[in-house]
Design a protein around this motif. Structure first.
Motif, PDB file in Angstrom:
ATOM      1  N   ILE A  96       0.841  -1.204   0.000  1.00 28.42           N
ATOM      2  CA  ILE A  96       0.000   0.000   0.000  1.00 28.42           C
ATOM      3  C   ILE A  96       0.874   1.252   0.000  1.00 28.42           C
ATOM      4  N   GLU A  97       1.934   1.246   0.806  1.00 28.13           N
ATOM      5  CA  GLU A  97       2.846   2.392   0.822  1.00 28.13           C
ATOM      6  C   GLU A  97       3.444   2.631  -0.560  1.00 28.13           C
ATOM      7  N   GLU A  98       3.869   1.567  -1.190  1.00 32.75           N
ATOM      8  CA  GLU A  98       4.483   1.690  -2.521  1.00 32.75           C
ATOM      9  C   GLU A  98       3.464   2.149  -3.561  1.00 32.75           C
ATOM     10  N   GLU A  99       2.265   1.599  -3.518  1.00 34.15           N
ATOM     11  CA  GLU A  99       1.220   1.923  -4.487  1.00 34.15           C
ATOM     12  C   GLU A  99       0.855   3.406  -4.463  1.00 34.15           C
ATOM     13  N   PHE A 100       0.810   3.983  -3.257  1.00 28.81           N
ATOM     14  CA  PHE A 100       0.327   5.360  -3.108  1.00 28.81           C
ATOM     15  C   PHE A 100       1.408   6.358  -2.697  1.00 28.81           C
ATOM     16  N   ASP A 101       2.646   5.882  -2.570  1.00 27.24           N
ATOM     17  CA  ASP A 101       3.755   6.743  -2.149  1.00 27.24           C
ATOM     18  C   ASP A 101       3.411   7.462  -0.838  1.00 27.24           C
ATOM     19  N   ILE A 102       3.001   6.660   0.144  1.00 26.80           N
ATOM     20  CA  ILE A 102       2.677   7.185   1.469  1.00 26.80           C
ATOM     21  C   ILE A 102       3.513   6.454   2.512  1.00 26.80           C
ATOM     22  N   GLN A 103       3.550   6.989   3.704  1.00 32.70           N
ATOM     23  CA  GLN A 103       4.275   6.383   4.816  1.00 32.70           C
ATOM     24  C   GLN A 103       3.268   6.022   5.902  1.00 32.70           C
ATOM     25  N   ILE A 104       3.044   4.739   6.113  1.00 32.39           N
ATOM     26  CA  ILE A 104       2.134   4.277   7.157  1.00 32.39           C
ATOM     27  C   ILE A 104       2.910   4.238   8.463  1.00 32.39           C
ATOM     28  N   PRO A 105       2.341   4.768   9.550  1.00 26.20           N
ATOM     29  CA  PRO A 105       3.060   4.805  10.833  1.00 26.20           C
ATOM     30  C   PRO A 105       3.507   3.415  11.278  1.00 26.20           C
ATOM     31  N   PHE A 106       4.694   3.350  11.864  1.00 28.18           N
ATOM     32  CA  PHE A 106       5.245   2.069  12.294  1.00 28.18           C
ATOM     33  C   PHE A 106       4.398   1.404  13.365  1.00 28.18           C
ATOM     34  N   ASN A 107       3.608   2.177  14.092  1.00 26.99           N
ATOM     35  CA  ASN A 107       2.797   1.617  15.172  1.00 26.99           C
ATOM     36  C   ASN A 107       1.347   1.406  14.745  1.00 26.99           C
ATOM     37  N   ALA A 108       1.127   1.165  13.471  1.00 19.66           N
ATOM     38  CA  ALA A 108      -0.232   0.971  12.962  1.00 19.66           C
ATOM     39  C   ALA A 108      -0.904  -0.250  13.577  1.00 19.66           C
ATOM     40  N   ASN A 109      -0.108  -1.182  14.087  1.00 25.15           N
ATOM     41  CA  ASN A 109      -0.700  -2.360  14.719  1.00 25.15           C
ATOM     42  C   ASN A 109      -1.168  -2.079  16.149  1.00 25.15           C
ATOM     43  N   GLU A 110      -1.013  -0.843  16.607  1.00 20.21           N
ATOM     44  CA  GLU A 110      -1.490  -0.427  17.921  1.00 20.21           C
ATOM     45  C   GLU A 110      -2.482   0.726  17.724  1.00 20.21           C
ATOM     46  N   PRO A 111      -3.760   0.419  17.463  1.00 23.49           N
ATOM     47  CA  PRO A 111      -4.738   1.466  17.124  1.00 23.49           C
ATOM     48  C   PRO A 111      -4.831   2.598  18.149  1.00 23.49           C
ATOM     49  N   GLU A 112      -4.573   2.287  19.399  1.00 29.15           N
ATOM     50  CA  GLU A 112      -4.658   3.335  20.413  1.00 29.15           C
ATOM     51  C   GLU A 112      -3.505   4.334  20.316  1.00 29.15           C
ATOM     52  N   LYS A 113      -2.452   3.985  19.588  1.00 26.63           N
ATOM     53  CA  LYS A 113      -1.292   4.858  19.455  1.00 26.63           C
ATOM     54  C   LYS A 113      -1.128   5.425  18.045  1.00 26.63           C
ATOM     55  N   SER A 114      -1.980   5.008  17.121  1.00 25.35           N
ATOM     56  CA  SER A 114      -1.796   5.381  15.728  1.00 25.35           C
ATOM     57  C   SER A 114      -3.113   5.832  15.113  1.00 25.35           C
ATOM     58  N   ASP A 115      -3.032   6.763  14.156  1.00 24.59           N
ATOM     59  CA  ASP A 115      -4.206   7.174  13.399  1.00 24.59           C
ATOM     60  C   ASP A 115      -4.508   6.187  12.278  1.00 24.59           C
ATOM     61  N   PHE A 116      -3.598   5.259  12.030  1.00 29.53           N
ATOM     62  CA  PHE A 116      -3.773   4.286  10.958  1.00 29.53           C
ATOM     63  C   PHE A 116      -4.250   2.979  11.574  1.00 29.53           C
ATOM     64  N   ASP A 117      -5.539   2.713  11.442  1.00 33.04           N
ATOM     65  CA  ASP A 117      -6.176   1.547  12.051  1.00 33.04           C
ATOM     66  C   ASP A 117      -6.198   0.394  11.052  1.00 33.04           C
ATOM     67  N   ILE A 118      -5.583  -0.727  11.428  1.00 33.22           N
ATOM     68  CA  ILE A 118      -5.522  -1.889  10.538  1.00 33.22           C
ATOM     69  C   ILE A 118      -6.443  -3.015  11.007  1.00 33.22           C
ATOM     70  N   SER A 119      -7.461  -2.690  11.797  1.00 33.91           N
ATOM     71  CA  SER A 119      -8.301  -3.737  12.378  1.00 33.91           C
ATOM     72  C   SER A 119      -9.269  -4.365  11.374  1.00 33.91           C
ATOM     73  N   THR A 120      -9.695  -3.634  10.354  1.00 34.74           N
ATOM     74  CA  THR A 120     -10.580  -4.189   9.325  1.00 34.74           C
ATOM     75  C   THR A 120     -10.202  -3.619   7.964  1.00 34.74           C
ATOM     76  N   LEU A 121     -10.728  -4.223   6.933  1.00 33.56           N
ATOM     77  CA  LEU A 121     -10.498  -3.722   5.577  1.00 33.56           C
ATOM     78  C   LEU A 121     -10.989  -2.281   5.455  1.00 33.56           C
ATOM     79  N   GLY A 122     -12.161  -1.999   6.002  1.00 30.71           N
ATOM     80  CA  GLY A 122     -12.725  -0.651   5.923  1.00 30.71           C
ATOM     81  C   GLY A 122     -11.866   0.395   6.606  1.00 30.71           C
TER      82      GLY A 122
END
Length: 88
Positions: free
Chosen positions: A47-73
């Motif tokens: 996804i980062e490569e496709e859109f040239d974006i940087q996803i936060p390293f702590n995306a697997n911790e929703p309480e610490k990141s704005d990038f929530d990976i809990s569901t597809l939506g």
């Protein structure tokens, strides 16, 4: 862009999950898609490569990141936000 951001992400995740994109739904979790932690990392890199974006390293911790990976939506919503911020 011919495809929407959402459709492009669905295609990336479907490829990782070895599923047809039409079988994916917004409320599906990575586990329900059969994507393990390594597969999730590969998906995030794609996804980062496709859109040239940087996803936060702590995306697997929703309480610490704005990038929530809990569901597809939530993955789609967070990626769309990063793409919009990157374009601004």
């Amino acid at each position: 862009m011919s495809d929407t951001i959402k459709q492009r992400i669905i295609n990336i995740i479907a490829e990782q999950a070895l599923m047809d994109p039409s079988d994916l739904h917004d409320d599906m979790t990575p586990a329900e898609l059969g994507i393990d932690s390594l597969g999730l990392v590969e998906t995030i890199f794609a996804i980062e490569e496709e859109f040239d974006i940087q996803i936060p390293f702590n995306a697997n911790e929703p309480e610490k990141s704005d990038f929530d990976i809990s569901t597809l939506g939530t993955i789609v919503a967070a990626a769309e936000k990063l793409v919009a911020e990157n374009a601004a």
